[in-house]
Design a protein around this motif. Structure first.
Motif, short mmCIF file in Angstrom:
data_model
loop_
_atom_site.label_atom_id
_atom_site.label_comp_id
_atom_site.label_asym_id
_atom_site.label_seq_id
_atom_site.Cartn_x
_atom_site.Cartn_y
_atom_site.Cartn_z
N ASP A 17 0.95 -1.25 0.01
CA ASP A 17 -0.19 -0.04 -0.14
C ASP A 17 0.85 1.26 0.03
OD1 ASP A 17 -2.84 -1.07 0.57
OD2 ASP A 17 -1.75 -2.17 1.88
N HIS A 102 -6.56 1.92 9.47
CA HIS A 102 -6.36 2.26 8.13
C HIS A 102 -7.98 2.31 7.55
CE1 HIS A 102 -5.96 2.35 3.77
NE2 HIS A 102 -6.50 1.25 3.61
N HIS A 126 -13.51 -1.95 2.89
CA HIS A 126 -12.46 -2.17 1.49
C HIS A 126 -11.60 -3.20 1.73
CE1 HIS A 126 -9.73 1.04 2.90
NE2 HIS A 126 -8.98 0.42 1.82
N ASP A 127 -10.66 -3.25 2.99
CA ASP A 127 -9.41 -4.10 2.83
C ASP A 127 -9.78 -5.38 3.85
OD1 ASP A 127 -7.90 -2.90 1.27
OD2 ASP A 127 -6.86 -1.63 2.73
N ASP A 252 -8.42 6.00 -0.09
CA ASP A 252 -7.74 4.77 0.07
C ASP A 252 -6.16 5.12 0.19
OD1 ASP A 252 -6.62 1.98 0.51
OD2 ASP A 252 -7.24 1.57 -1.42
FE LIG Z 1 -6.96 0.08 1.47
#
Ligand SMILES: [Fe+2]
Ligand SMILES: [Fe+2]
Length: 284
Positions: A17, A102, A126-127, A252
């Motif tokens: 990331d 995060h 989302h993750d 993000d």
């Molecule tokens: Fe992410």
């Protein structure tokens, strides 16, 4: 401070990331982007070597069959977030955010911009697909930029030279422009390299609007949403929905480095938000 040995594996998932965020640092020129390899540490380079060599058409079908039927039991979204949070690295805890931090930073940045509740929730979940790591999947099958398999590799994919080690690169039917797909067949018919995007899309698709489903399923598909590659496989609906994927991406990429979310203060909001869209338990 890096603890990486030369050519060692990525120590933490966040390294990918961080690498993506560096590549697309705001204001970075196209030429600087082309020099992204200079920004990649040996762990990240080695990661892409493995990812590009091993994500074959067969591999993707096999992983989808294994995970996308959601046969790993029922758990609440919050339980899974806490489970994902056990993926804590042993390196400096002062500079690295936990997985939940995060997710909350991404969601809070979306919330501060006044976006709809489903959009905030997409940021929060989302993750969650990174729990694939806790199921024992290697990092190269969980994170990394995604790309279609079963057709020619775009030069817009990071480190395209590493595809030479992928057995599919020697299979002619997988190397024509559209490969095994019809032109503009729509991305739903296209198999992307396997990872956390595809898994969380399947887990949440019944409960979230189409726009959110696109955000989750394609948030790592940088060759398409950042570089405009693979338009020959997209249909009009994909083109329209990718506006939402692009709207999601900055939250993000650039929410890191904002202040640490105050978990206790915002927890009630997120518990309510999850309960508004999801039943108590869902299939994983
Ligand atoms: Fe992410
Ligand atoms: Fe992600």
């Amino acid at each position: 401070m890096s603890h990486l040995a030369a050519n060692g594996p990525m120590q933490q998932l966040e390294e990918w990331d961080d690498f993506v965020a560096t590549r697309y640092r705001q204001g970075k020129s196209e030429e600087e982007f082309r020099n992204y390899e200079a920004d990649a540490n040996p762990g990240v380079t080695q990661f892409y070597r493995q990812n590009h060599a091993n994500q074959t058409f067969e591999f993707v079908l096999q992983k989808k069959a294994g995970y996308c039927g959601l046969t790993r039991g029922k758990k609440s979204v919050w339980e899974m977030a806490e489970y994902l949070n056990t993926l804590v690295d042993e390196s400096d805890p002062d500079t690295d955010l936990t997985q939940i931090e995060h997710l909350l930073q991404t969601a809070e940045a979306i919330r501060k911009d006044g976006h709809p509740r489903w959009f905030i929730l997409a940021g929060f979940v989302h993750d969650l697909g990174k729990i694939l790591c806790l199921y024992g999947e290697p990092q190269w099958a969980v994170v990394g930029d995604t790309f279609p398999v079963g057709c020619a590799y775009s030069g817009e994919i990071v480190f395209p030279e590493f595809f030479g080690a992928n057995p599919d690169s020697k299979v002619p039917k997988y190397q024509s422009k559209c490969g095994v797909y019809e032109p503009n067949c729509g991305l739903d018919k296209v198999h992307l390299s396997f990872g956390h995007d595809e898994y969380i899309y399947h887990v949440t698709r019944r409960y979230l609007p189409d726009e959110a489903q696109y955000m989750l399923r394609y948030h790592s598909f940088y060759p398409a949403h950042k570089h405009g590659a693979y338009r020959h496989l997209m249909n009009a609906h994909d083109e329209h929905m990718f506006e939402w994927v692009r709207k999601f991406n900055p939250y993000d990429l650039y929410s890191k480095g904002r202040e640490r979310p105050n978990l206790q203060a915002i927890l009630p909001f997120y518990k309510d938000l999850i309960a508004e869209f999801f039943p108590e338990q869902i299939d994983w």
